[in-house]
Write an enzyme that holds these catalytic residues in place. Sequence first.
Site, PDB file in Angstrom:
ATOM      1  N   LYS A  84       0.847  -1.186   0.000  1.00  0.00           N
ATOM      2  CA  LYS A  84       0.000   0.000   0.000  1.00  0.00           C
ATOM      3  C   LYS A  84       0.884   1.238   0.000  1.00  0.00           C
ATOM      4  CE  LYS A  84      -3.809   2.163   2.587  1.00  0.00           C
ATOM      5  NZ  LYS A  84      -4.760   1.975   3.713  1.00  0.00           N
ATOM      6  N   SER A 159      -9.579   1.712   3.029  1.00  0.00           N
ATOM      7  CA  SER A 159      -8.778   2.545   2.144  1.00  0.00           C
ATOM      8  C   SER A 159      -7.731   1.767   1.343  1.00  0.00           C
ATOM      9  CB  SER A 159      -8.065   3.629   2.963  1.00  0.00           C
ATOM     10  OG  SER A 159      -7.182   3.042   3.914  1.00  0.00           O
ATOM     11  N   SER A 183      -9.875  -0.870   6.957  1.00  0.00           N
ATOM     12  CA  SER A 183      -9.289  -0.626   5.637  1.00  0.00           C
ATOM     13  C   SER A 183      -8.528  -1.790   5.035  1.00  0.00           C
ATOM     14  CB  SER A 183      -8.372   0.598   5.698  1.00  0.00           C
ATOM     15  OG  SER A 183      -9.121   1.769   5.900  1.00  0.00           O
TER      16      SER A 183
END
Length: 465
Positions: A84, A159, A183
């Site tokens: 990420k 997210s 997330s």
Amino acid sequence: MIELDEKVINWDIDKLSEAIRSRNISPIEVTKKVLNRIHVVNAKLNAYITVLDEHALAAAKKAESEIMRGEIRGPLHGIPIGLKDFIFTKDIRTTMGSSIYKDFYPSYDASVVTRLHQAGAIMIGKLNTHEFAYGTTGDSSYFGPVRNPHNLAKITGGSSSGSGAAVASQLCYASLGTDTGGSIRIPSAFCGIVGMKPTYGRVSKWGGYPLCQSLDHIGPMTRTVKDNAIVLNAIAGYDAKDESSVNRKNESFTEAMNDGVKGTVIGIPTSFYFDDLQDGIREEIEKVIQLYKELGAEIRYINIEGMEDISQAFQTVLRSEAYATHKLHIKNHSHEWNGEVKSRLQQGESVKAHDYIQALEIKKQAILQFNQIFEEVDAIMTPVTSIYPTNLHEREIEVNGAKKHIFSILNRLTGPTNLTGLPSISVPFKASGGELPNGFQLIGKAFGESDLYRIAYAYEQEIGI
């Protein structure tokens, strides 16, 4: 070494690792296959912000040389993994999905990245994220929305949007995400993969960009339960640089995976978690419950008191700490924000000190209550979310005849475990009727990840995902 075919892209880490260790497959060829697929597929999904072609191939060559010399580092040696773009990587662009950091190159690696390097994993790219990880839809990034591999018009959840989409579409064999309110687990559910939010303090968050220091977690996202445990084996452990890191004896999260669930007690909450579910989700969860009964688990219905207050306390801490993190960014870079993300962050400015203190007191009481519950059950099962993936940028949705804003419901069932710090894994259920993916959530006692993997693995093996 054997010539690769396209099926290798679909292999799990466990199978691929064995082939690499046996010198039947070259990590260089595997990495080339994954890079080629990224360059074909990513234009549709927008999962990657930065693809590390040269870096990945150099790492693959190094891994192959080590393996040929018999210097095997472990099951991640030579395996392409995505990160990420919220996790710092030395001299590699790390953007947080924001224009403010579009040209930011950290001077050091996050601790989890260092651990992956030590395990011989190959960093293949940086994955898209909701701007500053402050959103559960995954469709608000400076670099554009991430699209769900199962339906390009739908959200991945966020997210860790790119992390979910990349794993689900074979653009890496595993990824790391961050989880402050769901997330990791929400995009895992919406993309049909496995995602673990570990116990707070289990995995160092040093070098991960902070959103809410008391709620932030880093964890693995994979296609299978065993792969997830393999990655957690590599990244878990004490880190003196992270003040929240807990110094515990190392353990293997795969060791008890085959022990089954006979005699295991699974708690099913009687309220809150099963309120206002979209059509189809309750039915799928009931199928999961029935399967666990058939496997020998005991299902026990439990009452968790004060869940609305716990949920509200989570939101209070989230808004307050997120605003504290970004106050100067909002002041100094006012025009460089996604408007929705900025507006939501500014809501934290109105949180009163006494509300924050009260939320922390509720957190203490919630931890005590969950600890008591885990004296009676081995795990708690709930849905991950109450809805299926929505359309990109859709904000008002209808659930059981009532219109609701999507941000009020997406992390409603996941956020409480960020507040308590308890481990929680998202496991995809085998949906019927061609529906979009979703999943169930298993919550465990503190540092009970091994039990969660064992319980999740029993389900996965039975249904053959």
